[in-house]
Design an enzyme around this catalytic site. Structure first.
Site: not given
Ligand SMILES: CC(C)(COP(=O)(O)OP(=O)(O)OC[C@H]1O[C@@H](n2cnc3c(N)ncnc32)[C@H](O)[C@@H]1OP(=O)(O)O)[C@@H](O)C(=O)NCCC(=O)NCCS
Length: 155
Positions: A106, A111, A118
């Site tokens: 979920e 987000n 995903y």
């Molecule tokens: C979601 C989360 C796990 C992503 O972690 P991260 O280490 O920043 O992810 P990555 O650096 O691997 O980037 C993931 C992708 O997001 C994309 N991205 C980065 N910033 C973005 C933004 N502001 N909007 C849309 N996409 C974005 C990038 O395109 C990247 O993809 P790519 O590098 O393959 O092109 C992290 O932001 C987080 O912990 N967020 C808070 C908790 C959360 O939301 N967890 C998920 C709950 S379901």
């Protein structure tokens, strides 16, 4: 920078809680993790360890050939460096190795960052859960289907 994804243990619980409070504003809590780690044979928890410090984690329940992600984050300091993708690839591989047919989770409707992550990895919208979160926001249920390996004998 030295990093690894390793199994979470009881000693990691407080660090994981601290991270949850930072990124989600609240935590599943010590008892939840402790019981899952100690008693739940379907629960798998891994942490992202960077330079000896817990900077991310995920939890997943795997049963009946289905994976259900409990929670997943990377701490703010290490976001946007590819660790989220790394953790998600690890989850997908874990489910494939466990012969899962699908994996679901979920996510908050707003987000976009997580949703992008995903969708890039083949998750598709399954359904909505209205007012799923405490603040009334809807959850989107995402699912990824794995190819069913049919190795049964066909005469
Ligand atoms: C979601 C989360 C796990 C992503 O972690 P991260 O280490 O920043 O992810 P990555 O650096 O691997 O980037 C993931 C992708 O997001 C994309 N991205 C980065 N910033 C973005 C933004 N502001 N909007 C849309 N996409 C974005 C990038 O395109 C990247 O993809 P790519 O590098 O393959 O092109 C992290 O932001 C987080 O912990 N967020 C808070 C908790 C959360 O939301 N967890 C998920 C709950 S379901």
């Amino acid at each position: 920078m030295k990093y690894e994804i390793r199994e979470m243990n009881v000693d990691d619980i407080y660090a994981v809680i601290e991270g949850e409070e930072e990124v989600f504003g609240k935590s599943l809590g010590f008892d939840f993790f402790y019981q899952d780690l100690k008693l739940n044979p379907f629960a798998y928890y891994f942490v992202l360890d960077i330079n000896g410090s817990v900077e991310g984690y995920f939890g997943i329940y795997i049963s009946d050939y289905m994976g259900d992600i409990i929670n997943f984050y990377v701490r703010k300091k290490y976001q946007k460096l590819g660790f989220g993708g790394l953790l998600l690839d690890f989850i997908i591989e874990l489910c494939e190795m466990s012969n899962c047919k699908s994996i679901s989770l979920e996510v908050r409707k707003s987000n976009t960052k997580a949703i992008c992550l995903y969708e890039k990895r083949g998750f598709v919208v399954s359904r909505m859960r209205k007012s799923y979160y405490d603040d009334g926001e809807d959850a989107v249920v995402y699912i990824k289907y794995f190819e069913v390996k049919d190795d049964s004998f066909r005469g």
